[in-house]
Design a protein around this motif. Structure first.
Motif, PDB file in Angstrom:
ATOM      1  N   PRO A  24      15.306 -31.449  -1.602  1.00  0.00           N
ATOM      2  CA  PRO A  24      16.186 -32.240  -2.461  1.00  0.00           C
ATOM      3  C   PRO A  24      16.578 -31.477  -3.729  1.00  0.00           C
ATOM      4  CG  PRO A  24      14.410 -33.609  -1.627  1.00  0.00           C
ATOM      5  CD  PRO A  24      14.082 -32.197  -1.228  1.00  0.00           C
ATOM      6  N   TYR A  25      17.808 -31.728  -4.210  1.00  0.00           N
ATOM      7  CA  TYR A  25      18.350 -30.999  -5.362  1.00  0.00           C
ATOM      8  C   TYR A  25      19.221 -31.932  -6.199  1.00  0.00           C
ATOM      9  CZ  TYR A  25      22.404 -30.884  -2.275  1.00  0.00           C
ATOM     10  OH  TYR A  25      23.439 -31.255  -1.441  1.00  0.00           O
ATOM     11  N   PRO A  26      19.442 -31.603  -7.468  1.00  0.00           N
ATOM     12  CA  PRO A  26      20.222 -32.485  -8.349  1.00  0.00           C
ATOM     13  C   PRO A  26      21.670 -32.662  -7.891  1.00  0.00           C
ATOM     14  CG  PRO A  26      18.915 -30.970  -9.645  1.00  0.00           C
ATOM     15  CD  PRO A  26      18.805 -30.504  -8.215  1.00  0.00           C
ATOM     16  N   LEU A  27      22.156 -33.889  -8.048  1.00  0.00           N
ATOM     17  CA  LEU A  27      23.545 -34.235  -7.757  1.00  0.00           C
ATOM     18  C   LEU A  27      24.298 -34.586  -9.037  1.00  0.00           C
ATOM     19  CD1 LEU A  27      25.523 -34.927  -5.270  1.00  0.00           C
ATOM     20  CD2 LEU A  27      24.948 -37.300  -5.809  1.00  0.00           C
ATOM     21  N   ALA A  28      23.586 -35.114 -10.027  1.00  0.00           N
ATOM     22  CA  ALA A  28      24.178 -35.469 -11.324  1.00  0.00           C
ATOM     23  C   ALA A  28      23.136 -35.217 -12.404  1.00  0.00           C
ATOM     24  CB  ALA A  28      24.633 -36.927 -11.346  1.00  0.00           C
TER      25      ALA A  28
END
Length: 297
Positions: A229-233
């Motif tokens: 998982p990785y940042p989207l905002a």
């Protein structure tokens, strides 16, 4: 639900009183791919410009819409409280849309304005702008250089923004986890955001990000999403300025969705110092595997 619904979504955070409207430059030059939501047809405002115009009066915001990069200068930016980007490619080149390019001095004036205290809000392909090692020709076809983190050698724009798109697969339904529901505009999303969108696979995350949404990659299809998982905002501070980014906004129906309008309006108000919020860095706990990139394709 309608366009007035975002009025409900600005209740979180400390409000700061001001008599003057918030002055926002919405800049949508496309030197790379030109998205339908920012494309003007027959001289008429784009889809996103219409949405923002409808919201402006109710939220005491004065928008200026522009695709002319030649205007960028210290004096030009002094007229705005917030600079909002929905751009693509190497803005130093004219590229796809034919509108005047940003000059090198103009790019530096932008970065200086933010560091000196202007707010910056970026949507979707704002992270597909000024890619490291891709100057001189817009958004080129060869993306092989993107599958690496450059850190302090990344383009200064990318370092200011706090992240960069690598690539994306086909639009599909997926979900993101809400990390900070206390940030203005995010409480109404609940624990997760689920939607059909063009999901960017991102990298080059600044270590001081205050992550707001994390893409849940488990179950997503396509090589671009075979990663932790990785940042989207996120939100972050850049010098004296406030920076906010959200990777969604590709689709017209995203822009007409009230919750998306709510987070955008809250972001503009936060970047413009009408709302305060805690932006303590949390990347290490919110997305500890974010630096792991997908296999190049």
């Amino acid at each position: 639900f309608g366009l007035l619904a975002p009025l409900l979504f600005l209740t979180v955070g400390t409000l700061i009183a001001s008599a003057a409207p918030l002055r926002v430059l919405y800049f949508t030059k496309s030197s790379g791919f030109e998205h339908s939501v920012v494309k003007r047809t027959d001289g008429k405002p784009s889809h996103s410009e219409k949405i923002l115009s409808d919201l402006a009066a109710a939220h005491d915001i004065d928008f200026t819409f522009s695709k002319d990069g030649s205007l960028f200068s210290k004096d030009y930016f002094s007229s705005f409280d917030v600079i909002m980007f929905y751009t693509s490619g190497d803005l130093l080149s004219v590229g796809t849309d034919g509108h005047p390019a940003v000059t090198p001095n103009g790019k530096q004036a932008l970065l200086d304005a933010i560091a000196d205290g202007k707010g910056f809000v970026s949507v979707h392909s704002g992270s597909d702008t000024f890619h490291t090692l891709e100057s001189g020709g817009g958004n080129r076809g060869d993306r092989s250089t993107r599958y690496k983190n450059y850190g302090k050698d990344a383009d200064p724009f990318i370092q200011m923004l706090g992240g960069e798109v690598i690539n994306h697969g086909k639009q599909h339904a997926a979900r993101a986890r809400v990390i900070d529901p206390s940030f203005p505009g995010f409480r109404e999303l609940g624990t997760h955001l689920e939607c059909l969108e063009e999901w960017y696979s991102l990298k080059e995350f600044a270590p001081d990000l205050h992550v707001l949404l994390v893409t849940e990659t488990e179950g997503m299809t396509g090589v671009d999403y075979q990663r932790p998982p990785y940042p989207l905002a996120w939100a972050r501070l850049h010098g004296k300025g406030r920076v906010w980014y959200h990777a969604h906004g590709h689709r017209e129906d995203t822009w007409t969705e009230a919750k998306f309008q709510g987070v955008l309006l809250a972001a503009i108000k936060w970047a413009g110092r009408r709302i305060d919020a805690d932006v303590t860095p949390n990347l290490a706990t919110a997305a500890p595997g974010a630096a792991t990139l997908p296999t190049a394709r």
